[in-house]
Design an enzyme around this catalytic site. Sequence first.
Site, PDB file in Angstrom:
ATOM      1  N   LYS A 165       0.852  -1.196   0.000  1.00  0.00           N
ATOM      2  CA  LYS A 165       0.000   0.000   0.000  1.00  0.00           C
ATOM      3  C   LYS A 165       0.890   1.249   0.000  1.00  0.00           C
ATOM      4  O   LYS A 165       1.936   1.275   0.674  1.00  0.00           O
ATOM      5  CB  LYS A 165      -0.905  -0.024   1.236  1.00  0.00           C
ATOM      6  N   SER A 201      -9.872  -0.484   7.001  1.00  0.00           N
ATOM      7  CA  SER A 201      -9.291  -0.255   5.669  1.00  0.00           C
ATOM      8  C   SER A 201      -8.680  -1.486   5.020  1.00  0.00           C
ATOM      9  O   SER A 201      -8.436  -1.491   3.817  1.00  0.00           O
ATOM     10  CB  SER A 201      -8.234   0.850   5.743  1.00  0.00           C
ATOM     11  N   SER A 217      -9.708   1.766   2.873  1.00  0.00           N
ATOM     12  CA  SER A 217      -8.879   2.515   1.948  1.00  0.00           C
ATOM     13  C   SER A 217      -7.850   1.652   1.202  1.00  0.00           C
ATOM     14  O   SER A 217      -7.264   2.119   0.227  1.00  0.00           O
ATOM     15  CB  SER A 217      -8.141   3.618   2.707  1.00  0.00           C
TER      16      SER A 217
END
Lengths: 101, 487
Positions: free
Chosen positions: B80, B179, B155
């Site tokens: 990420k 997330s 996210s």
Amino acid sequence: MSYNIDIKKLSNLSKIEVPDSEINDTSKKIVQIINFFNKLDEFVIDGQTDIDYNNKIELQISSLRDDEPLIKKNLNGDTIENVFKFEFPHHKNGFVLGPRI
Amino acid sequence: MSDLFRLSGYEISQKIKNQEISTEEYINSIIERIEKVDEKINSFISKNYENALRKAKDIDKRIKCNENIGKLTGIPIGIKDNIAVRGIKNTCASKMLSDYISPYDASVISKINNEDAIIIGKLNMDEFGMGSSSEFSHYGAVHNPWNLDYVTGGSSGGSAAAVASMQVPVSLGTDTGGSIRCPSSFCSVIGMKPTYGTVSRNGLISYSNSLEQIGPVARTVFDLVPLLNTIIGKDFNDDTTFNYKQNLLINKIEDIVTKRYRIGVLQDMIEKCDTNVASVIYEKINLLKNYDCVISETNIQYSDFALASYYIIASAEASSNLSRYDNVRYGFSSNPEGYEWNSYFSKSRSNFGDEVKNRILAGSYVLSAGYYGKYYIKAQQIRSIIIKNFINLFKNFDVLVLPTMPILPYKIGEKSSNPVELYHSDIYTILANLAGLPAISIPAGFSKNGLPIGIQFIANSHDEQKLIDIAMVCEKSYTFNKWCPEI
């Protein structure tokens, strides 16, 4: 409950420029969010709900490490290791450029 | 050999170690897959092909020379884009950091590199991790591999979508309020948020320090566990990590059954869900009875106040954390010469995306002198009460079960205009973050129109093994690891 939020003052506090054309839209969204936060008004504090920091998991288990400086220096005072080299976006004559204070 | 991307990381690592295939050959097939698929998904922000191939050749050389190799040998991992990888852009999907190249590796990256995994690229996300749909990215929305018109959840949408679309077998995400679990549910992969303090956050670009954790995303438990075992443990660069290291195991079903896990069903929460979600969750709960699990109903008090408390705390911490972005030390190209400090600072920061600006403004509001007690202190008090509730619940239960998301994935753009409507979709994931507990989202099934549904299990702190055991039972009983989208 509806709130009248001074978005200009809030943006000044937050150091975020909100252009005049976006003030109404931003203000509407922040009022929606603050009204949502006001849900907590329905929660009645009974006097026995102090924040219990012992519930924090990391404090039950973790111990603090010794404080060691990240930057090490040799006898001449020069930095010798563990220093991150940042690439500043703007510099001139060896100095980082910044706005006037 | 063109279907190598379909294999799990565990299978690939075995083949590489046995010299049935070379690492270089496998990484080339993964690159080919990413180039073919990602233009539809948009899960990658930066690609690291050159370094990946260099490392692959090095691993092959070491295998031929019978040198020691790590337990993640040759497994490509997507990271990420809020986790620092030295020498690669670290944008957090924000214009503010679009030119920023990290000068160091996060602790989790060092650990992964030490085990000979290969970092193949950085993954798309909601800007700074603020969002539940992966639509709020400077680099565009991530598309759900099961239906490209739909959101991936967020996210860590890039982390889940890249795994689901078989571009990588595993990835790392971060979980501040769900997330990792939300996109794992929407993309039908497994995602785990470990206990707060289990995984070092050193090198994670922070948005809400007291809530967030780095965790793994995978298609099978056999890939999730080795990656989790690699990244957990004490780190002297993060004092919130604790001193013992768990060694998580993939237990046999026969051994798991003997544990007779006590499972608490959060009935109220299931009933408030979309009917598609509720029926799939009940079906899977019933299935657990076949594995000698003891199922009974329960509930969490004051959970109605948890969501507002979570967003108050997260916004307050965000407004503090993001005050460092002044566009002088790092930022995008905008020459400050001649500007007055305050105007330059404010003007630069207006380049944050709308959702980030909303949260900074809301965070500044709740922390301002007149409102601190009304919002922030009260939110922390409710957080304490919720933690105590969980402590009491885990006296009677080993794990709690609830849906990961109360709704099905929705179309891109459908909800992005109303922030509060989006916040409500996090209602079942934020509980574990407020209490610092481990939680896992496991694929549970699909709605009538083919959209993924995830089931969530929450355990007591440091009980990740129980979550792994339950995930193993699910994988064995309905083989969700074989579900894959056609792209």
